[in-house]
Scaffold this motif. Structure first.
Motif, mmCIF file in Angstrom:
data_model
loop_
_atom_site.group_PDB
_atom_site.id
_atom_site.type_symbol
_atom_site.label_atom_id
_atom_site.label_comp_id
_atom_site.label_asym_id
_atom_site.label_seq_id
_atom_site.Cartn_x
_atom_site.Cartn_y
_atom_site.Cartn_z
ATOM 1 N N ARG A 147 11.253 -59.443 21.319
ATOM 2 C CA ARG A 147 12.093 -60.585 21.197
ATOM 3 C C ARG A 147 13.184 -60.665 20.489
ATOM 4 O O ARG A 147 14.271 -61.103 20.856
ATOM 5 N N PHE A 148 13.292 -59.710 19.341
ATOM 6 C CA PHE A 148 14.308 -59.778 18.437
ATOM 7 C C PHE A 148 15.558 -58.978 19.141
ATOM 8 O O PHE A 148 16.601 -59.329 19.006
ATOM 9 N N LEU A 149 15.242 -57.863 19.731
ATOM 10 C CA LEU A 149 16.247 -57.028 20.708
ATOM 11 C C LEU A 149 16.529 -57.638 22.132
ATOM 12 O O LEU A 149 17.470 -57.117 22.693
ATOM 13 N N HIS A 150 16.079 -58.745 22.413
ATOM 14 C CA HIS A 150 16.115 -59.259 23.713
ATOM 15 C C HIS A 150 15.954 -58.047 24.763
ATOM 16 O O HIS A 150 16.860 -58.086 25.602
ATOM 17 N N LEU A 151 14.854 -57.298 24.770
ATOM 18 C CA LEU A 151 14.692 -56.360 25.554
ATOM 19 C C LEU A 151 14.388 -56.937 27.130
ATOM 20 O O LEU A 151 14.633 -56.074 27.888
ATOM 21 N N ALA A 152 13.866 -57.901 27.335
ATOM 22 C CA ALA A 152 13.486 -58.578 28.387
ATOM 23 C C ALA A 152 14.564 -59.078 29.304
ATOM 24 O O ALA A 152 14.537 -59.152 30.370
ATOM 25 N N GLY A 153 15.745 -58.975 28.604
ATOM 26 C CA GLY A 153 17.108 -59.589 29.291
ATOM 27 C C GLY A 153 17.020 -61.111 29.677
ATOM 28 O O GLY A 153 16.466 -61.862 29.067
ATOM 29 N N ARG A 154 17.306 -61.374 30.874
ATOM 30 C CA ARG A 154 17.220 -62.689 31.494
ATOM 31 C C ARG A 154 15.975 -62.814 32.415
ATOM 32 O O ARG A 154 15.802 -63.597 33.298
ATOM 33 N N ARG B 263 5.964 -58.617 25.839
ATOM 34 C CA ARG B 263 7.022 -59.679 25.823
ATOM 35 C C ARG B 263 7.045 -60.524 24.574
ATOM 36 O O ARG B 263 7.936 -61.011 23.959
#
Length: 214
Positions: A185-192, A179
């Protein structure tokens, strides 16, 4: 280079980036599932340890003062375990009465065990170490039944709980490393999904308590 070639090259690059992003998101999802599964396993092993401590405290094997202290510390763990689940139906609720959905929801929060539960578990560890005493005293307790059986069950449960915490924290560390990658982090792959937290508590075994997994 013609415009069609440029367009084709850009399409290939975009497709590669989408594929890599999908791979990273899939990996992160697997890691989050691993963290949740290891959290559930850790919870179960710690409950078994508290149950084994209660069995030992109620057996008459320990001296009366130690029995009371160990029982109170184990009951505190039980109380913290059920605090996220069903309302208590007795003065000392049974953690096995929790709904499976409550256990899963707590695991998916990925916030460790919580400060109160970690403190209770650490207090149980310290209380048990004090009650069991030195390695020589542990050997004396295990010199005959029911002490041998009860102390052996506690040792096994404690060892498995320690291993479960180690596996859980390793899973959390893996997820945290992924993460922190810039493209995640740039693509917000972790979502919420919340950032997973490790479980920090005192689970050092007493001297002479053989770390058997059986």
């Amino acid at each position: 280079m013609t415009w069609s070639e440029i367009g084709f090259f850009a399409l290939v690059v975009c497709a590669a980036l989408v594929f890599l992003a999908w791979q990273a998101a899939s990996r992160l999802d697997r890691l989050h599932r691993k963290v949740a599964a290891s959290r559930i396993a850790l919870d179960a092993q710690l409950v078994r340890r508290a149950t084994a401590a209660l069995d030992l405290a109620s057996s008459g094997t320990l001296d009366p003062a130690s029995s009371v202290l160990v029982a109170e510390a184990a009951y505190q763990v039980m109380d913290d375990v059920v605090s996220i689940g069903l309302p208590p139906t007795t003065d000392r609720p049974d953690p096995r009465g929790r709904r499976a959905a409550d256990v899963v929801a707590a695991a998916l929060a990925m916030d460790g065990l919580g400060a109160a539960r970690e403190h209770a578990e650490s207090d149980l560890s310290a209380t048990l170490r004090e009650a069991l005493g030195s390695a020589q005293e542990v050997r004396e307790l295990r010199s005959a039944d029911p002490g041998d059986q009860l102390v052996g069950a506690l040792a096994a449960a404690w060892y498995r709980a320690s291993l479960a915490r180690r596996f859980h924290n390793e899973a959390v560390a893996q997820a945290q490393r992924v993460r922190r990658l810039w493209y995640v982090r740039f693509l917000h792959l972790a979502g919420r999904a919340p950032m997973p937290l490790t479980v920090e508590l005192d689970d050092a075994l007493p001297d002479g308590l053989d770390p058997v997994a059986g």
